[in-house]
Design an enzyme around this catalytic site. Structure first.
Site, PDB file in Angstrom:
ATOM      1  N   ARG A   1       0.848  -1.189   0.000  1.00  0.00           N
ATOM      2  CA  ARG A   1       0.000   0.000   0.000  1.00  0.00           C
ATOM      3  C   ARG A   1       0.887   1.244   0.000  1.00  0.00           C
ATOM      4  O   ARG A   1       2.099   1.130   0.155  1.00  0.00           O
ATOM      5  CB  ARG A   1      -0.958  -0.006   1.199  1.00  0.00           C
ATOM      6  CG  ARG A   1      -0.246   0.034   2.542  1.00  0.00           C
ATOM      7  CD  ARG A   1      -1.246   0.129   3.690  1.00  0.00           C
ATOM      8  NE  ARG A   1      -0.576  -0.033   4.963  1.00  0.00           N
ATOM      9  CZ  ARG A   1      -1.182  -0.025   6.137  1.00  0.00           C
ATOM     10  NH1 ARG A   1      -2.484   0.116   6.209  1.00  0.00           N
ATOM     11  NH2 ARG A   1      -0.496  -0.163   7.244  1.00  0.00           N
TER      12      ARG A   1
ATOM     13  N   GLU B   1      -2.599   7.877   7.383  1.00  0.00           N
ATOM     14  CA  GLU B   1      -1.203   7.923   7.829  1.00  0.00           C
ATOM     15  C   GLU B   1      -0.277   8.406   6.716  1.00  0.00           C
ATOM     16  O   GLU B   1       0.604   7.667   6.249  1.00  0.00           O
ATOM     17  CB  GLU B   1      -0.760   6.558   8.369  1.00  0.00           C
ATOM     18  CG  GLU B   1      -1.409   6.207   9.684  1.00  0.00           C
ATOM     19  CD  GLU B   1      -0.764   5.021  10.387  1.00  0.00           C
ATOM     20  OE1 GLU B   1      -0.048   4.239   9.736  1.00  0.00           O
ATOM     21  OE2 GLU B   1      -0.968   4.881  11.606  1.00  0.00           O
TER      22      GLU B   1
ATOM     23  N   GLU C   1      -6.580   5.349  16.011  1.00  0.00           N
ATOM     24  CA  GLU C   1      -6.230   3.930  15.981  1.00  0.00           C
ATOM     25  C   GLU C   1      -5.391   3.568  17.191  1.00  0.00           C
ATOM     26  O   GLU C   1      -4.479   4.311  17.570  1.00  0.00           O
ATOM     27  CB  GLU C   1      -5.390   3.587  14.752  1.00  0.00           C
ATOM     28  CG  GLU C   1      -6.109   3.625  13.447  1.00  0.00           C
ATOM     29  CD  GLU C   1      -5.180   3.217  12.311  1.00  0.00           C
ATOM     30  OE1 GLU C   1      -4.197   2.492  12.549  1.00  0.00           O
ATOM     31  OE2 GLU C   1      -5.440   3.649  11.182  1.00  0.00           O
TER      32      GLU C   1
ATOM     33  N   LYS D   1      -3.439 -10.159   9.176  1.00  0.00           N
ATOM     34  CA  LYS D   1      -4.330 -11.177   9.768  1.00  0.00           C
ATOM     35  C   LYS D   1      -3.961 -11.488  11.208  1.00  0.00           C
ATOM     36  O   LYS D   1      -4.794 -11.937  11.985  1.00  0.00           O
ATOM     37  CB  LYS D   1      -4.365 -12.446   8.913  1.00  0.00           C
ATOM     38  CG  LYS D   1      -3.021 -13.110   8.670  1.00  0.00           C
ATOM     39  CD  LYS D   1      -3.215 -14.294   7.732  1.00  0.00           C
ATOM     40  CE  LYS D   1      -1.905 -14.962   7.372  1.00  0.00           C
ATOM     41  NZ  LYS D   1      -1.006 -14.058   6.607  1.00  0.00           N
ATOM     42  N   PHE D   2      -2.704 -11.244  11.600  1.00  0.00           N
ATOM     43  CA  PHE D   2      -2.316 -11.500  12.997  1.00  0.00           C
ATOM     44  C   PHE D   2      -2.348 -10.249  13.867  1.00  0.00           C
ATOM     45  O   PHE D   2      -1.852 -10.247  14.984  1.00  0.00           O
ATOM     46  CB  PHE D   2      -0.938 -12.166  13.060  1.00  0.00           C
ATOM     47  CG  PHE D   2      -0.959 -13.555  12.488  1.00  0.00           C
ATOM     48  CD1 PHE D   2      -1.815 -14.515  13.010  1.00  0.00           C
ATOM     49  CD2 PHE D   2      -0.163 -13.891  11.414  1.00  0.00           C
ATOM     50  CE1 PHE D   2      -1.865 -15.799  12.473  1.00  0.00           C
ATOM     51  CE2 PHE D   2      -0.203 -15.171  10.873  1.00  0.00           C
ATOM     52  CZ  PHE D   2      -1.052 -16.128  11.405  1.00  0.00           C
TER      53      PHE D   2
HETATM   54  C1  GLA Z   1      -1.700   1.740  10.825  1.00  0.00           C
HETATM   55  C2  GLA Z   1      -2.686   1.816   9.673  1.00  0.00           C
HETATM   56  C3  GLA Z   1      -3.753   0.772   9.747  1.00  0.00           C
HETATM   57  C4  GLA Z   1      -3.203  -0.543  10.209  1.00  0.00           C
HETATM   58  C5  GLA Z   1      -2.537  -0.354  11.539  1.00  0.00           C
HETATM   59  C6  GLA Z   1      -2.029  -1.635  12.154  1.00  0.00           C
HETATM   60  O1  GLA Z   1      -2.017   2.536  11.864  1.00  0.00           O
HETATM   61  O2  GLA Z   1      -3.280   3.077   9.560  1.00  0.00           O
HETATM   62  O3  GLA Z   1      -4.329   0.645   8.461  1.00  0.00           O
HETATM   63  O4  GLA Z   1      -2.282  -0.995   9.281  1.00  0.00           O
HETATM   64  O5  GLA Z   1      -1.440   0.493  11.353  1.00  0.00           O
HETATM   65  O6  GLA Z   1      -1.387  -1.418  13.365  1.00  0.00           O
END
Ligand code: GLA
Length: 645
Positions: free
Chosen positions: A106, A145, A301, A350-351
């Site tokens: 990504r 992010e 998050e 997935k983990f």
């Molecule tokens: C970042 C991303 C999320 C995910 C988390 C996992 O914060 O924004 O999409 O990948 O990490 O910890």
């Protein structure tokens, strides 16, 4: 916001539609009031250029609305679909060695790419047109992010964009040459066309070029965000916008972005294996709140338990997820969200833990998550209340970019670590801090701390001098105020912009050897590490002197009464003593519904905190709102209590 929002990233595209009814039922059971949805849905909603398939997504929004759940709707642009990079491989970013970053993960886009921005804006326009008036829509979550995986691109598209940026900044190539001191090592440019990004070179690159490239790269990311924001504002002028920042993320300056955000949002993943993880969080939370001028912010998050991206990923032991969530609220957050709602069976995460784990809802994680969701639902009066710190630490991303380059007196200076070391004693003493950029109004603070701000303009020096003259207390630490905005040294003795207020001159730097420390003797005894320097007093008094080494007997810590205030200086890394019981955090938020004291025990044994006056406990461990005021609190390990103060 009317309540402390609770929820997480909701990625329904991973599941057949029939799972959604269960999702919604469980969300209600867990006290979820907000989700952010659609973050990585681009390839599904736009399977081919300008061919949209939004029907399934509309049904998701309808169902969430039916359950009274608000949606912070993502603009879906963080991961370009395969068709985009197949048609336009020039969108892919390149590192400083010219190596491409390929699709398959990504954020594989060059932030300067006009193609990426144009496609992103088209998608966002489509989204806003379709859902701008949807009743579930609370706010827009732009990108995701920014600069996490593509902070700096060195491709030819970026190079051309950099030259455009430099033309705007300097106007002429002569001005650029002067700013970058290109007489050094025969770097003088005849035209802007000759200028490149600081790609990997045989030895030390031009420091001002590196600094400007950091500025440019941050700006390129910001322009991606702003392009989307403009499209959203055109169609939904009243819907708030935000983007989720990473904590102390060097490539992205949270202060320059903050003016373009309606609410600050942070992702923070505490590491249960790090016994000081809450200290890093405390600093990042203060930076986030301060970036927004103190207004409530969102923890967008965090993990319900383990992450999957550290070398070793510990689950969060019982009680810590609750404690660390309350920590965000105690430091001014009005939303506690997670990545992510339901754990996926496939894919790179997935983990990573989720609110609904692979094992389902008869699990510790789901029980802890739902208990917290319910608990946060009981204290709507906290929403909107703000901390009001009287201490400010100054932080400046531009100074950070300039500081950590080779070719300096010591490679041991790490701005984030230095900031943590200066923030920590206040945390431990229960003294709340803002962390603000140097151009903020400082008049409301009693104490301003300036940790290793290498880059400092003469104007900032004058403002700090004025702050002390007017009665403020200032504490400045080593290797501050050395260079100007273009990383050219202020001449005449360091730190030139602050010499008058500090009452001293630094003649020579004497960084310490790896692991070396020096005894400090005098009124404030202790030890110093990392750094020392030859200080000549010019009005200041020595509070401590170096007790050994080449500078033995010369000032290490100084104090200068100036105007109605006092300016302190630390010519070495040094330590200060704590106040509250070890591991206990104390913060205050105040607003229309009252003033609230938060006590959190990050330690591993019960701590007794004597309150300055009796106050009723509203929520948390042992709290009984009907029981009347209490004069002390026994906080169990990982315990939290909120009092009305
Ligand atoms: C970042 C991303 C999320 C995910 C988390 C996992 O914060 O924004 O999409 O990948 O990490 O910890």
């Amino acid at each position: 916001m009317g309540r402390i929002h609770f929820g997480g990233d909701y990625n329904p595209e991973h599941w057949p539609e029939e799972v959604r009814a269960e999702d919604i039922r469980l969300m209600k059971e867990a006290g979820v009031s907000m989700v952010t949805a659609g973050i990585f849905s681009w390839a599904l909603v736009e399977p081919a250029p300008d061919e949209y398939d939004f029907d399934w997504f509309g049904r998701v929004l309808d169902d969430l609305h039916g359950a009274g759940i608000r949606v912070c709707l993502a603009t879906m642009t963080a991961s370009p679909p395969p068709w985009l990079t197949e048609r336009h491989p020039e969108v892919l970013p390149q590192d400083a060695d010219g190596v491409r970053r390929w699709p398959g993960s990504r954020q594989h886009f060059c932030p300067s790419s006009p193609v990426y921005r144009e496609r992103a804006v088209r998608l966002v326009t489509e989204l806003a047109t379709r859902y701008g008036t949807h009743p579930a829509l609370d706010s827009w979550h732009i990108g995701n992010e920014y600069g996490c995986s593509n902070p700096r691109c060195y491709c030819d598209v970026s190079a051309a964009d950099f030259r455009r940026w430099l033309r705007e900044r300097y106007g002429s190539v002569e001005a650029l040459n002067a700013a970058w001191a290109t007489t050094f090592w025969s770097q003088r440019y005849g035209t802007f066309e000759q200028v490149l990004p600081p790609r990997t070179a045989p030895t030390h690159p031009n420091p001002a070029q590196v600094l400007d490239y950091a500025r440019f790269c941050d700006d390129a990311l910001l322009r991606c965000y702003l392009a989307e924001k403009e499209a959203l504002r055109r169609i939904t002028p009243d819907v708030p916008v935000t983007t989720n920042h990473m904590p102390m993320h060097k490539p992205v300056d949270p202060y320059s972005w903050a003016v373009h955000e309606d609410v600050q949002a942070l992702d923070f993943y505490q590491d249960p294996y790090d016994p000081e993880t809450h200290l890093g969080a405390a600093l990042a939370f203060d930076v986030t709140r301060s970036a927004g001028g103190g207004r409530p912010w969102m923890l967008m998050e965090q993990a319900p338990s383990a992450v999957n991206w550290r070398a070793r990923n510990s689950p969060k032991p019982p009680g810590t997820m609750r404690l660390w969530s309350w920590q965000a609220v105690a430091q001014g957050a009005d939303a506690v969200l997670y990545f992510q709602w339901r754990a996926t069976p496939g894919g790179a995460e997935k983990f990573h833990s989720a609110m609904v784990p692979h094992a389902g809802t008869d699990t510790r994680i789901f029980r802890e998550v739902s208990a917290l969701g319910r608990e946060l639902g009981t204290v709507p009066q906290l929403a909107g209340a703000r901390p009001r710190p009287e201490v400010a630490l100054l932080a400046d991303w531009h100074s950070w970019w300039a500081l950590e380059q080779g070719s300096h007196p010591s490679g041991d200076l790490d701005f984030a670590e230095t900031l943590r070391r200066h923030h920590r004693p206040f945390f431990e003493a229960g003294v709340e801090c803002d962390v603000v950029p140097p151009d903020r109004d400082l008049s409301a603070y009693r104490l301003v701390v300036v940790p290793n701000l290498y880059l400092m303009s003469t104007e900032t020096g004058a403002r700090l001098t004025e702050f002390v003259r007017a009665g403020g207390h200032l504490l400045v630490s080593y290797f501050t105020g050395i260079s100007d905005d273009c990383d050219r040294v202020h001449l005449g003795g360091y730190p030139a912009p602050l010499r008058e207020v500090l009452g001293l001159r630094v003649e020579e730097f004497w960084p310490l050897a790896e692991g070396q420390s020096l005894p400090l003797t005098g009124a404030l005894a202790g030890s110093g590490d990392l750094w020392s320097e030859a200080i000549d007093l010019e009005g200041a008094e020595a509070v401590s002197v170096f007790g050994a080494g080449e500078l033995a007997g010369r000032p290490a810590l100084t104090r200068h009464a100036y105007g109605d205030g006092v300016a302190w200086y630390a010519g070495t890394g040094s330590r200060v003593l704590p106040g509250l019981p070890a591991g206990v955090q104390a913060t205050v938020r105040g607003g229309a519904d009252g003033r609230f004291l938060f006590l959190l025990n990050h330690g591993t044994s019960t701590a007794t905190v004597t309150l300055p006056e009796p106050m009723p406990a509203l929520a948390g461990d042992g709290a009984d709102p009907g029981a009347g005021p209490v004069s002390s609190v026994d906080l169990p390990a990982r315990g939290v209590v909120v009092l009305q103060s």
